[in-house]
Design a protein around this motif. Structure first.
Motif, PDB file in Angstrom:
ATOM      1  N   LEU A 144      49.761  56.386  54.921  1.00 54.83           N
ATOM      2  CA  LEU A 144      48.680  57.103  53.711  1.00 54.83           C
ATOM      3  C   LEU A 144      49.008  56.215  52.430  1.00 54.83           C
ATOM      4  N   THR A 145      50.256  55.755  52.195  1.00 52.17           N
ATOM      5  CA  THR A 145      50.484  55.350  50.777  1.00 52.17           C
ATOM      6  C   THR A 145      50.671  53.707  50.741  1.00 52.17           C
ATOM      7  N   GLY A 146      50.966  53.198  51.709  1.00 52.73           N
ATOM      8  CA  GLY A 146      51.295  51.750  51.734  1.00 52.73           C
ATOM      9  C   GLY A 146      52.872  51.579  51.410  1.00 52.73           C
ATOM     10  N   GLY A 147      53.517  52.575  51.054  1.00 48.19           N
ATOM     11  CA  GLY A 147      54.936  52.230  50.762  1.00 48.19           C
ATOM     12  C   GLY A 147      54.954  51.472  49.728  1.00 48.19           C
ATOM     13  N   GLU A 148      55.995  50.350  49.560  1.00 46.81           N
ATOM     14  CA  GLU A 148      56.150  49.649  48.398  1.00 46.81           C
ATOM     15  C   GLU A 148      55.190  48.672  47.919  1.00 46.81           C
ATOM     16  N   GLU A 149      54.215  48.379  49.002  1.00 46.74           N
ATOM     17  CA  GLU A 149      53.196  47.457  48.597  1.00 46.74           C
ATOM     18  C   GLU A 149      51.837  47.992  48.001  1.00 46.74           C
ATOM     19  N   GLY A 150      51.895  49.511  48.183  1.00 45.49           N
ATOM     20  CA  GLY A 150      50.744  50.139  47.678  1.00 45.49           C
ATOM     21  C   GLY A 150      49.513  49.929  48.887  1.00 45.49           C
ATOM     22  N   ARG A 151      48.375  50.404  48.395  1.00 40.43           N
ATOM     23  CA  ARG A 151      47.268  50.512  49.231  1.00 40.43           C
ATOM     24  C   ARG A 151      45.924  49.870  48.507  1.00 40.43           C
ATOM     25  N   ALA A 152      45.358  48.827  49.196  1.00 39.87           N
ATOM     26  CA  ALA A 152      44.015  48.401  48.579  1.00 39.87           C
ATOM     27  C   ALA A 152      42.981  49.352  48.590  1.00 39.87           C
ATOM     28  N   ALA A 153      41.978  49.317  47.830  1.00 40.65           N
ATOM     29  CA  ALA A 153      41.061  50.348  47.899  1.00 40.65           C
ATOM     30  C   ALA A 153      39.761  49.585  48.637  1.00 40.65           C
ATOM     31  N   PRO A 154      39.162  50.065  49.480  1.00 36.41           N
ATOM     32  CA  PRO A 154      38.121  49.538  50.497  1.00 36.41           C
ATOM     33  C   PRO A 154      37.004  49.154  49.451  1.00 36.41           C
ATOM     34  N   ALA A 155      36.784  47.834  49.327  1.00 40.95           N
ATOM     35  CA  ALA A 155      35.787  47.309  48.586  1.00 40.95           C
ATOM     36  C   ALA A 155      34.243  47.550  49.022  1.00 40.95           C
ATOM     37  N   GLU A 156      33.926  47.923  50.181  1.00 35.95           N
ATOM     38  CA  GLU A 156      32.838  48.134  50.561  1.00 35.95           C
ATOM     39  C   GLU A 156      32.429  49.646  50.295  1.00 35.95           C
ATOM     40  N   LEU A 157      33.308  50.474  49.997  1.00 37.64           N
ATOM     41  CA  LEU A 157      32.980  51.666  49.767  1.00 37.64           C
ATOM     42  C   LEU A 157      32.996  52.081  48.175  1.00 37.64           C
ATOM     43  N   LEU A 158      33.492  51.056  47.440  1.00 38.25           N
ATOM     44  CA  LEU A 158      33.299  51.187  46.039  1.00 38.25           C
ATOM     45  C   LEU A 158      31.920  50.966  45.538  1.00 38.25           C
ATOM     46  N   PRO A 159      31.581  51.451  44.277  1.00 44.68           N
ATOM     47  CA  PRO A 159      30.171  51.068  43.758  1.00 44.68           C
ATOM     48  C   PRO A 159      30.224  49.351  43.541  1.00 44.68           C
ATOM     49  N   SER A 160      29.074  48.916  43.851  1.00 47.08           N
ATOM     50  CA  SER A 160      29.044  47.363  44.020  1.00 47.08           C
ATOM     51  C   SER A 160      29.035  46.962  42.496  1.00 47.08           C
ATOM     52  N   GLY A 161      28.621  47.625  41.734  1.00 50.86           N
ATOM     53  CA  GLY A 161      28.701  47.178  40.198  1.00 50.86           C
ATOM     54  C   GLY A 161      30.096  47.334  39.553  1.00 50.86           C
ATOM     55  N   LEU A 162      31.077  47.536  40.282  1.00 48.83           N
ATOM     56  CA  LEU A 162      32.423  47.980  40.024  1.00 48.83           C
ATOM     57  C   LEU A 162      33.455  46.959  40.679  1.00 48.83           C
ATOM     58  N   VAL A 163      32.724  46.109  41.284  1.00 47.45           N
ATOM     59  CA  VAL A 163      33.655  45.250  42.329  1.00 47.45           C
ATOM     60  C   VAL A 163      33.460  43.540  41.946  1.00 47.45           C
ATOM     61  N   GLY A 164      34.353  43.037  41.832  1.00 50.90           N
ATOM     62  CA  GLY A 164      34.326  41.598  41.720  1.00 50.90           C
ATOM     63  C   GLY A 164      34.573  41.096  40.271  1.00 50.90           C
ATOM     64  N   ILE A 165      34.826  39.935  39.939  1.00 48.75           N
ATOM     65  CA  ILE A 165      35.003  39.427  38.606  1.00 48.75           C
ATOM     66  C   ILE A 165      33.848  39.353  38.019  1.00 48.75           C
ATOM     67  N   GLY A 166      32.664  39.109  38.443  1.00 48.58           N
ATOM     68  CA  GLY A 166      31.500  39.110  38.105  1.00 48.58           C
ATOM     69  C   GLY A 166      31.032  40.501  37.228  1.00 48.58           C
ATOM     70  N   ASN A 167      31.613  41.567  37.715  1.00 45.31           N
ATOM     71  CA  ASN A 167      31.299  42.954  36.967  1.00 45.31           C
ATOM     72  C   ASN A 167      32.449  43.525  36.213  1.00 45.31           C
ATOM     73  N   THR A 168      33.481  42.566  35.863  1.00 43.78           N
ATOM     74  CA  THR A 168      34.511  42.801  34.821  1.00 43.78           C
ATOM     75  C   THR A 168      33.917  43.444  33.708  1.00 43.78           C
ATOM     76  N   ALA A 169      32.862  43.296  33.003  1.00 45.87           N
ATOM     77  CA  ALA A 169      32.323  43.705  32.065  1.00 45.87           C
ATOM     78  C   ALA A 169      32.176  45.269  32.496  1.00 45.87           C
ATOM     79  N   HIS A 170      31.666  45.630  33.345  1.00 49.59           N
ATOM     80  CA  HIS A 170      31.415  47.011  33.749  1.00 49.59           C
ATOM     81  C   HIS A 170      32.732  47.898  33.860  1.00 49.59           C
ATOM     82  N   LEU A 171      33.473  47.271  34.218  1.00 49.52           N
ATOM     83  CA  LEU A 171      35.035  47.742  34.401  1.00 49.52           C
ATOM     84  C   LEU A 171      35.309  48.017  33.134  1.00 49.52           C
ATOM     85  N   TYR A 172      35.328  47.183  32.205  1.00 49.73           N
ATOM     86  CA  TYR A 172      35.758  47.216  30.718  1.00 49.73           C
ATOM     87  C   TYR A 172      34.910  48.303  30.181  1.00 49.73           C
ATOM     88  N   TRP A 173      33.656  48.688  30.376  1.00 53.86           N
ATOM     89  CA  TRP A 173      32.890  49.664  29.584  1.00 53.86           C
ATOM     90  C   TRP A 173      33.279  50.992  30.349  1.00 53.86           C
TER      91      TRP A 173
END
Length: 384
Positions: free
Chosen positions: A168-197
């Motif tokens: 469930l946790t990925g151990g020492e490597e952690g666990r990546a979030a599923p990009a397909e289940l995240l809001p599309s406006g908060l995924v990708g380098i092109g949406n870095t401004a949205h993450l900043y806001w």
């Protein structure tokens, strides 16, 4: 005209000027947070280069990512100061609730396949419930005992994450979030401004919640508990309930920060579960000024920026070309951060938040000296 008369007119003029500038200074103090917020909100639209401070232009994805991380930890330090600076509770387990918000949300996304909004609500809710349960146990003891109990809970959480129960946790490597289940406006380098806001909104929310809570009747009880808990009991109040309120509120803000961190980094990392993470928050608060309105935020932003930028400096060619006696210590970012922390604590007791008052005091000292000399001169000349 005599020297004493000139001095009298000059002193009177200075006082009149000070009275005239008083309202302007008060207006500046009142509106500067709104102006700073406006500047921060418009940062993604700027191409202003800041060499030495940022690698690229202000509005570039890399710069916005660093600034968003700084704002996130500025907010997290502000929430942690509810315990340390406002209630006098030294907790070594605050990272646990930050990690709970991140890991719980990610687990609901990956394992249950729930929509992001539902997963986020359940993840933050899990962090709040965890803070309530562990806080109700930890606050049964006081002083160093409380700190040790929170440290024990944090260590247990860190070990649990490292052992990766059920994958469930990925151990020492952690666990990546599923990009397909995240809001599309908060995924990708092109949406870095949205993450900043998003990080900026989290900072504003945290500052507003903390300010409202501190200035409420409950906040005044927190101040009394910090000063003298026994006196609060004598007044007929039960400190336990008030301390638990502060603990849960700080845990809720931390869990929300964990959710923002999940979106900002694209996954959950085990580093956020360690007691070292909480110690970093402690350093941020002390660096900025514990128990102040803006100090923890300033300390969190400065510490996070220095942590990233000094790491780049330590690995740069300029340091690599130095003699060994200088290269070895300067190639360690933690050494550089330690020197910065010691310098600020030694030169600015009370943290960065005390800097404006110290500057005002330094400006008043020559004026007070001059006034004293003027009075002495008038007295020697036999004038009132």
């Amino acid at each position: 005209m005599s020297t004493a008369t000139e001095t009298h007119h000059r002193t009177g003029g200075d006082r009149a000027s000070a009275r005239a500038s008083g309202p302007g200074i008060r207006r500046l103090r009142r509106w500067w947070p709104a102006a700073a917020l406006l500047v921060l909100a418009l940062a993604p639209f700027s191409a202003l280069p800041l060499p030495g401070l940022l690698d690229g232009p202000l509005g570039s994805p890399g710069s916005l990512q660093l600034l968003a991380t700084c704002l996130l930890f500025g907010a997290l330090a502000t929430g942690y100061d509810l315990l340390l600076g406002r209630t006098g509770l030294l907790s070594f387990g605050h990272a646990l609730y930050f990690a709970a918000g991140s890991y719980a949300t990610n687990t609901f996304l990956l394992e249950a396949g729930l929509p992001f909004a539902v997963s986020a609500l359940l993840g933050v809710g899990f962090g709040i419930v965890l803070a309530l349960v562990l806080g109700s146990v930890s606050l049964r003891v006081t002083g160093i005992g409380f700190s040790m109990v929170t440290l024990a809970f944090a260590q247990a959480g860190s070990i649990l994450v490292a052992r990766d129960p059920g994958g469930l946790t990925g151990g020492e490597e952690g666990r990546a979030a599923p990009a397909e289940l995240l809001p599309s406006g908060l995924v990708g380098i092109g949406n870095t401004a949205h993450l900043y806001w998003l990080a900026l909104a989290y900072l504003v929310l945290t500052l507003a919640v903390v300010h409202r809570a501190v200035n409420s009747p409950t906040g005044r009880v927190w101040e009394g508990i910090k000063e003298n808990e026994r006196r609060v009991e004598v007044l007929g109040l039960k400190p336990y309930g008030f301390k638990l309120t502060a603990f849960v509120l700080a845990g809720a803000l931390a869990a929300l920060g964990g959710l923002v961190h999940l979106l900002l980094t694209g996954g959950s990392t085990p580093q956020t579960t360690t007691s070292d993470f909480t110690l970093s928050l402690l350093v941020m608060v002390v660096l900025g000024g514990s128990g102040t309105r803006w100090g923890p935020m300033a300390g969190g932003i400065l510490y996070t920026w220095a942590d990233h930028r000094l790491g780049d400096l330590a690995g740069s060619g300029a340091v690599a070309g130095l003699p060994a006696v200088l290269r070895v210590p300067l190639s360690q970012p933690l050494f550089l951060l330690g020197v910065l922390f010691v310098a600020v604590v030694h030169l600015l007791p009370g943290g960065l938040a005390r800097l404006p008052s110290r500057l005002r005091a330094a400006r008043r000292t020559p004026a007070a000296t001059e006034t004293s000399m003027d009075r002495k001169s008038r007295k020697e000349n036999g004038r009132p």
